[in-house]
Design a protein around this motif. Sequence first.
Motif, PDB file in Angstrom:
ATOM      1  N   GLY A 159     -19.213 -10.064 -38.722  1.00 33.63           N
ATOM      2  CA  GLY A 159     -19.316 -10.191 -37.000  1.00 33.63           C
ATOM      3  C   GLY A 159     -18.054 -10.171 -36.457  1.00 33.63           C
ATOM      4  O   GLY A 159     -17.863  -9.649 -35.304  1.00 33.63           O
ATOM      5  N   HIS A 160     -16.923 -10.568 -36.960  1.00 39.12           N
ATOM      6  CA  HIS A 160     -15.596 -10.646 -36.185  1.00 39.12           C
ATOM      7  C   HIS A 160     -14.560  -9.383 -36.842  1.00 39.12           C
ATOM      8  O   HIS A 160     -13.560  -9.816 -36.628  1.00 39.12           O
ATOM      9  CB  HIS A 160     -14.793 -12.126 -36.594  1.00 39.12           C
ATOM     10  CG  HIS A 160     -15.929 -13.265 -35.938  1.00 39.12           C
ATOM     11  ND1 HIS A 160     -16.126 -13.263 -34.554  1.00 39.12           N
ATOM     12  CD2 HIS A 160     -16.934 -13.725 -36.621  1.00 39.12           C
ATOM     13  CE1 HIS A 160     -17.120 -14.228 -34.366  1.00 39.12           C
ATOM     14  NE2 HIS A 160     -17.639 -14.537 -35.707  1.00 39.12           N
ATOM     15  N   LEU A 161     -15.296  -8.359 -37.612  1.00 39.47           N
ATOM     16  CA  LEU A 161     -14.251  -7.460 -37.551  1.00 39.47           C
ATOM     17  C   LEU A 161     -13.880  -6.879 -36.117  1.00 39.47           C
ATOM     18  O   LEU A 161     -15.039  -6.625 -35.457  1.00 39.47           O
ATOM     19  CB  LEU A 161     -14.872  -6.219 -38.277  1.00 39.47           C
ATOM     20  CG  LEU A 161     -15.461  -6.669 -40.044  1.00 39.47           C
ATOM     21  CD1 LEU A 161     -16.213  -5.352 -40.322  1.00 39.47           C
ATOM     22  CD2 LEU A 161     -14.017  -6.814 -40.657  1.00 39.47           C
ATOM     23  N   ALA A 169     -13.754 -10.460 -25.106  1.00 38.58           N
ATOM     24  CA  ALA A 169     -13.263 -11.767 -25.754  1.00 38.58           C
ATOM     25  C   ALA A 169     -14.633 -12.254 -26.592  1.00 38.58           C
ATOM     26  O   ALA A 169     -15.657 -12.276 -26.134  1.00 38.58           O
ATOM     27  CB  ALA A 169     -12.870 -12.500 -24.648  1.00 38.58           C
ATOM     28  N   CYS A 170     -14.048 -12.975 -27.926  1.00 41.92           N
ATOM     29  CA  CYS A 170     -15.156 -13.601 -28.509  1.00 41.92           C
ATOM     30  C   CYS A 170     -14.684 -15.092 -28.680  1.00 41.92           C
ATOM     31  O   CYS A 170     -13.509 -15.526 -28.746  1.00 41.92           O
ATOM     32  CB  CYS A 170     -14.892 -12.929 -29.912  1.00 41.92           C
ATOM     33  SG  CYS A 170     -16.011 -13.530 -31.078  1.00 41.92           S
ATOM     34  N   PRO A 171     -15.815 -15.717 -28.941  1.00 43.36           N
ATOM     35  CA  PRO A 171     -15.409 -17.434 -28.694  1.00 43.36           C
ATOM     36  C   PRO A 171     -14.431 -17.649 -30.104  1.00 43.36           C
ATOM     37  O   PRO A 171     -13.972 -18.662 -30.144  1.00 43.36           O
ATOM     38  CB  PRO A 171     -16.592 -18.037 -29.010  1.00 43.36           C
ATOM     39  CG  PRO A 171     -17.656 -17.092 -28.560  1.00 43.36           C
ATOM     40  CD  PRO A 171     -17.176 -15.932 -28.654  1.00 43.36           C
ATOM     41  N   CYS A 172     -14.521 -16.860 -31.090  1.00 35.93           N
ATOM     42  CA  CYS A 172     -13.544 -17.022 -32.150  1.00 35.93           C
ATOM     43  C   CYS A 172     -11.933 -16.808 -31.988  1.00 35.93           C
ATOM     44  O   CYS A 172     -11.092 -17.132 -32.747  1.00 35.93           O
ATOM     45  CB  CYS A 172     -13.791 -16.027 -33.543  1.00 35.93           C
ATOM     46  SG  CYS A 172     -13.151 -14.265 -33.192  1.00 35.93           S
ATOM     47  N   GLY A 173     -11.660 -16.377 -30.555  1.00 34.12           N
ATOM     48  CA  GLY A 173     -10.402 -16.224 -30.412  1.00 34.12           C
ATOM     49  C   GLY A 173      -9.792 -14.997 -30.247  1.00 34.12           C
ATOM     50  O   GLY A 173      -8.587 -14.715 -29.653  1.00 34.12           O
ATOM     51  N   GLY A 176     -12.795  -7.849 -28.950  1.00 33.76           N
ATOM     52  CA  GLY A 176     -13.242  -6.644 -29.587  1.00 33.76           C
ATOM     53  C   GLY A 176     -14.031  -6.864 -30.908  1.00 33.76           C
ATOM     54  O   GLY A 176     -14.220  -6.004 -31.456  1.00 33.76           O
ATOM     55  N   CYS A 177     -14.385  -8.038 -31.232  1.00 33.59           N
ATOM     56  CA  CYS A 177     -15.119  -8.130 -32.357  1.00 33.59           C
ATOM     57  C   CYS A 177     -16.476  -7.409 -32.251  1.00 33.59           C
ATOM     58  O   CYS A 177     -17.164  -7.531 -31.272  1.00 33.59           O
ATOM     59  CB  CYS A 177     -15.563  -9.627 -32.506  1.00 33.59           C
ATOM     60  SG  CYS A 177     -14.089 -10.796 -32.902  1.00 33.59           S
ATOM     61  N   TRP A 178     -16.996  -7.112 -33.641  1.00 35.50           N
ATOM     62  CA  TRP A 178     -18.270  -6.237 -33.756  1.00 35.50           C
ATOM     63  C   TRP A 178     -19.535  -7.006 -33.126  1.00 35.50           C
ATOM     64  O   TRP A 178     -20.072  -6.348 -32.263  1.00 35.50           O
ATOM     65  CB  TRP A 178     -18.587  -6.174 -35.255  1.00 35.50           C
ATOM     66  CG  TRP A 178     -19.635  -4.976 -35.529  1.00 35.50           C
ATOM     67  CD1 TRP A 178     -20.149  -4.373 -34.692  1.00 35.50           C
ATOM     68  CD2 TRP A 178     -20.326  -4.763 -36.815  1.00 35.50           C
ATOM     69  NE1 TRP A 178     -21.106  -3.577 -35.454  1.00 35.50           N
ATOM     70  CE2 TRP A 178     -21.310  -3.971 -36.476  1.00 35.50           C
ATOM     71  CE3 TRP A 178     -20.243  -5.708 -38.015  1.00 35.50           C
ATOM     72  CZ2 TRP A 178     -22.266  -3.466 -37.541  1.00 35.50           C
ATOM     73  CZ3 TRP A 178     -21.029  -5.298 -38.905  1.00 35.50           C
ATOM     74  CH2 TRP A 178     -22.187  -4.133 -38.808  1.00 35.50           C
TER      75      TRP A 178
HETATM   76 ZN   LIG Z   1     -14.926 -13.071 -33.141  1.00 35.23          ZN
END
Ligand SMILES: [Zn+2]
Length: 316
Positions: A159-161, A169-173, A176-178
């Motif tokens: 999911g975070h590729l 922006a993604c909560p993972c930091g 553009g994460c999948w």
């Molecule tokens: Zn992510």
Amino acid sequence: MRARTTIGVDIGGTSVRAGVVDRHGNVLDTARAPTPAGEAALEDAIVSAVTGLLGGRHRVTGVGLAVAGFVTTDRRSVMFAPHLAWRDAPVGDRISKRLGLPVVLEHDANAAVLGEHRFGAARGARVALLVAIGTGIGGGLLLGGELFRGAYGVAPELGHLRLVPGGRACPCGKQGCWERYCSGTALSATAIELLARHPGRSTLLLRDSEDARAITGRKVAAAAREGDQLAQRAMQELARWLGEGLALAADIYDPEVVVIAGGVSESATLFLDDARDHYKKMITGAGFRPLARIRTAQLGDDAALVGAAALAADNC
Ligand SMILES: [Zn+2]
């Protein structure tokens, strides 16, 4: 004879679901409770769901816990679970002691791909990839018929590729994460973006809600089904990113079967054919290599529960 009947428990951010499963993958009985916030309360909820199911009616040989989080390679502890209370927690040993039964843990997407491989859409495949599309994306992978967890139990974190450099922006930091482009959350974000660009274009999305921020992925899917063009466009965007991401994953793993699972897969008729077309176009060597079959999960909501129970049958 009830040999190898086990219990699988699917522990997600919203609910804890336990089921008694026989060796053919049939779910004989289930119990469900909301997921409590604290660590002790969460373990109480699991123990009470399992003991409630046992209650003299079933005799089981072990319990498998499917956890939405990272599990240690010995499958006895949870390292980290973003939506659950556990951090470096020896969950398996604690629950096993309370139940008086052997307990094995597994990441929920791994458990789901195992369930689908034993009893569902990935049966017989040597290399199978499961992509669970819900709030985010969860990935599970079987290589040579065995679960592949990576060296430290974390793979495959698909999911975070980063599919879109400089993207959402993604909560993972990262950006553009999948899963920012291909999930229930993404459907909502895309619909809101499209509405801002084309105000008044949607007849259904805003009829339901005055405030665009309240548009959920589920609402987008329902509106697309009713013919709303903007919602259909959001589904096409999701299909495109699903195809692009799968092509990337297929270049790495070269699977025979890809199983699409998770809540969003319930709307697969709205996007899966489009996603297959994008996948076929984007894969390296398109037209000159065998392609994975892309199918929806057969066990539906039960896949992780059934897979965890199968693991318990193998290991307990
Ligand atoms: Zn992510």
